[in-house]
Motif scaffolding. Structure first.
Motif, mmCIF file in Angstrom:
data_model
loop_
_atom_site.group_PDB
_atom_site.id
_atom_site.type_symbol
_atom_site.label_atom_id
_atom_site.label_comp_id
_atom_site.label_asym_id
_atom_site.label_seq_id
_atom_site.Cartn_x
_atom_site.Cartn_y
_atom_site.Cartn_z
ATOM 1 N N LYS A 142 -43.987 4.565 -41.704
ATOM 2 C CA LYS A 142 -43.121 3.546 -42.298
ATOM 3 C C LYS A 142 -43.271 2.209 -41.584
ATOM 4 C CE LYS A 142 -41.370 6.190 -45.389
ATOM 5 N NZ LYS A 142 -41.724 5.974 -46.822
ATOM 6 N N ILE A 143 -43.332 2.237 -40.256
ATOM 7 C CA ILE A 143 -43.460 1.002 -39.488
ATOM 8 C C ILE A 143 -44.811 0.344 -39.751
ATOM 9 C CG2 ILE A 143 -43.667 0.091 -37.140
ATOM 10 C CD1 ILE A 143 -41.532 2.123 -36.337
ATOM 11 N N ALA A 144 -45.862 1.152 -39.877
ATOM 12 C CA ALA A 144 -47.190 0.606 -40.162
ATOM 13 C C ALA A 144 -47.214 -0.130 -41.497
ATOM 14 C CB ALA A 144 -48.221 1.732 -40.171
ATOM 15 N N LYS A 145 -46.370 0.317 -42.439
ATOM 16 C CA LYS A 145 -46.286 -0.327 -43.754
ATOM 17 C C LYS A 145 -45.177 -1.383 -43.804
ATOM 18 C CE LYS A 145 -47.818 3.907 -46.078
ATOM 19 N NZ LYS A 145 -47.425 4.979 -47.034
ATOM 20 N N ASN A 146 -44.540 -1.641 -42.646
ATOM 21 C CA ASN A 146 -43.444 -2.608 -42.552
ATOM 22 C C ASN A 146 -42.297 -2.235 -43.488
ATOM 23 O OD1 ASN A 146 -42.229 -4.878 -41.407
ATOM 24 N ND2 ASN A 146 -42.932 -6.211 -43.060
ATOM 25 N N GLU A 147 -41.991 -0.949 -43.540
ATOM 26 C CA GLU A 147 -40.924 -0.459 -44.399
ATOM 27 C C GLU A 147 -39.695 -0.076 -43.571
ATOM 28 O OE1 GLU A 147 -43.818 1.620 -47.774
ATOM 29 O OE2 GLU A 147 -42.384 2.821 -46.626
ATOM 30 N N SER A 148 -38.541 -0.438 -44.069
ATOM 31 C CA SER A 148 -37.282 -0.008 -43.464
ATOM 32 C C SER A 148 -36.611 0.941 -44.440
ATOM 33 C CB SER A 148 -36.381 -1.204 -43.175
ATOM 34 O OG SER A 148 -35.205 -0.799 -42.529
ATOM 35 N N VAL A 149 -36.210 2.099 -43.968
ATOM 36 C CA VAL A 149 -35.695 3.136 -44.858
ATOM 37 C C VAL A 149 -34.250 3.461 -44.512
ATOM 38 C CG1 VAL A 149 -35.996 5.493 -45.676
ATOM 39 C CG2 VAL A 149 -37.986 4.114 -45.085
ATOM 40 N N TYR A 150 -33.373 3.270 -45.462
ATOM 41 C CA TYR A 150 -32.006 3.727 -45.295
ATOM 42 C C TYR A 150 -31.444 4.067 -46.666
ATOM 43 C CZ TYR A 150 -31.564 -1.380 -45.894
ATOM 44 O OH TYR A 150 -31.721 -2.680 -46.308
ATOM 45 N N LEU A 151 -30.440 4.911 -46.674
ATOM 46 C CA LEU A 151 -29.946 5.482 -47.917
ATOM 47 C C LEU A 151 -28.559 4.974 -48.270
ATOM 48 C CD1 LEU A 151 -30.959 9.203 -47.274
ATOM 49 C CD2 LEU A 151 -32.293 7.440 -48.435
ATOM 50 N N THR A 152 -28.339 4.803 -49.547
ATOM 51 C CA THR A 152 -27.010 4.550 -50.091
ATOM 52 C C THR A 152 -26.803 5.557 -51.215
ATOM 53 O OG1 THR A 152 -27.103 2.184 -49.587
ATOM 54 C CG2 THR A 152 -25.501 2.886 -51.228
ATOM 55 N N HIS A 153 -25.771 6.367 -51.113
ATOM 56 C CA HIS A 153 -25.550 7.363 -52.144
ATOM 57 C C HIS A 153 -24.083 7.751 -52.183
ATOM 58 C CE1 HIS A 153 -25.469 10.481 -48.962
ATOM 59 N NE2 HIS A 153 -26.416 9.747 -48.414
ATOM 60 N N LYS A 154 -23.689 8.390 -53.265
ATOM 61 C CA LYS A 154 -22.300 8.781 -53.436
ATOM 62 C C LYS A 154 -21.925 9.871 -52.446
ATOM 63 C CE LYS A 154 -21.741 7.584 -58.311
ATOM 64 N NZ LYS A 154 -21.373 8.082 -59.668
ATOM 65 N N LYS A 155 -20.680 9.844 -52.014
ATOM 66 C CA LYS A 155 -20.194 10.865 -51.108
ATOM 67 C C LYS A 155 -20.188 12.225 -51.802
ATOM 68 C CE LYS A 155 -17.287 7.932 -48.196
ATOM 69 N NZ LYS A 155 -15.931 7.659 -47.690
ATOM 70 N N ALA A 156 -20.712 13.207 -51.082
ATOM 71 C CA ALA A 156 -20.773 14.554 -51.651
ATOM 72 C C ALA A 156 -20.354 15.611 -50.643
ATOM 73 C CB ALA A 156 -22.184 14.838 -52.137
ATOM 74 N N VAL A 157 -19.680 15.189 -49.574
ATOM 75 C CA VAL A 157 -19.202 16.137 -48.572
ATOM 76 C C VAL A 157 -17.739 15.840 -48.269
ATOM 77 C CG1 VAL A 157 -21.471 16.428 -47.516
ATOM 78 C CG2 VAL A 157 -19.940 14.652 -46.662
ATOM 79 N N GLY A 158 -17.074 16.756 -47.599
ATOM 80 C CA GLY A 158 -15.667 16.593 -47.298
ATOM 81 C C GLY A 158 -15.410 15.583 -46.192
ATOM 82 N N GLU A 159 -14.156 15.232 -46.025
ATOM 83 C CA GLU A 159 -13.770 14.226 -45.026
ATOM 84 C C GLU A 159 -14.023 14.685 -43.600
ATOM 85 O OE1 GLU A 159 -12.612 10.991 -44.793
ATOM 86 O OE2 GLU A 159 -13.403 10.959 -46.820
ATOM 87 N N GLY A 160 -14.168 15.994 -43.396
ATOM 88 C CA GLY A 160 -14.438 16.489 -42.057
ATOM 89 C C GLY A 160 -15.897 16.388 -41.652
ATOM 90 N N HIS A 161 -16.767 16.135 -42.595
ATOM 91 C CA HIS A 161 -18.197 16.056 -42.327
ATOM 92 C C HIS A 161 -18.511 14.836 -41.468
ATOM 93 C CE1 HIS A 161 -22.531 15.662 -43.080
ATOM 94 N NE2 HIS A 161 -22.503 16.915 -43.512
ATOM 95 N N THR A 162 -19.501 14.978 -40.592
ATOM 96 C CA THR A 162 -19.864 13.886 -39.681
ATOM 97 C C THR A 162 -20.198 12.610 -40.434
ATOM 98 O OG1 THR A 162 -20.642 15.391 -37.958
ATOM 99 C CG2 THR A 162 -21.536 13.159 -37.929
#
Length: 220
Positions: free
Chosen positions: A44-64
């Motif tokens: 990813k760094i060699a391609k100058n790409e930054s990877v991060y996710l945005t998605h709907k919550k699908a776990v409970g409030e106790g999840h990390t």
């Protein structure tokens, strides 16, 4: 640096250019961390790409992840939504790279202690980790700073003083702040951010981090 890491070393996930690093204990499932190793990030760094996710919550409030999102929202004073978007401004990794269901199982693994000690001295002392101005060690006793062992001081080049921000709400809800001598680095040590974490703890830590970022002109 990530480019210098072994291909099999678990690096983490999120925005590699973020100013904040969250460090958990370990993943609970072996297949969750397989793609975020040194080889993945080198490409990813060699391609100058930054990877991060945005998605709907699908776990409970106790999840990390829910606690990470809540702390993110406290830091950046954002309203709660039904989305996980903390990875846009935060990078996350784990203190141990051996996936286990829980801490009890992790500590029973004969490879746990030697691999953890090696990871602390190699991965956590890398330039990549050391360059984060804010590090939240949300891994409880996986790293120690006490009267006899000063791992946090030694690894991250910071110190704890009585005047630095700290809160002890209950036996299982607490955090301590550590700073570098020039005050450019903040390291917070706290419990694992999962079930039974107090909202007040997240709010207070968020305020400490926000003030530090503002002081360094790094708050967006």
């Amino acid at each position: 640096m990530i480019n210098e890491s072994s291909d099999n070393t678990y690096i983490g996930r999120g925005n590699t250019n973020a100013n904040i690093l969250f460090v958990g204990k370990e993943y609970s499932k072996a297949n969750e961390n397989s793609e975020f190793d040194g080889k993945y990030w080198k490409e990813k760094i060699a391609k100058n790409e930054s990877v991060y996710l945005t998605h709907k919550k699908a776990v409970g409030e106790g999840h990390t992840w829910s606690k990470y999102q809540n702390l993110h929202d406290c830091i950046f004073e954002k309203p709660k939504t039904n989305m996980f978007d903390f990875e846009e401004l935060i990078f996350t990794t784990e203190m141990s790279e051996i996936p286990q269901k829980n801490t009890r199982n992790a500590k029973r693994n004969p490879e746990f202690e030697p691999k953890l000690a090696k990871r602390k001295q190699e991965f956590f002392k890398s330039d990549f980790i050391q360059n984060f101005p804010v590090i939240v060690l949300a891994c409880s006793d996986y790293i120690k700073n006490n009267d006899e062992i000063r791992e946090i001081d030694e690894i991250f080049g910071v110190h704890y003083k009585d005047e630095y921000e700290k809160k002890i709400y209950t036996k299982s809800n607490w955090f301590f702040s550590h700073y570098s001598d020039d005050k450019t680095k903040l390291v917070i040590h706290t419990r694992q951010l999962s079930t039974n974490v107090m909202s007040e703890l997240l709010a207070n830590m968020g305020e400490v981090i926000r003030k530090h970022l503002i002081l360094l002109n790094l708050h967006p």
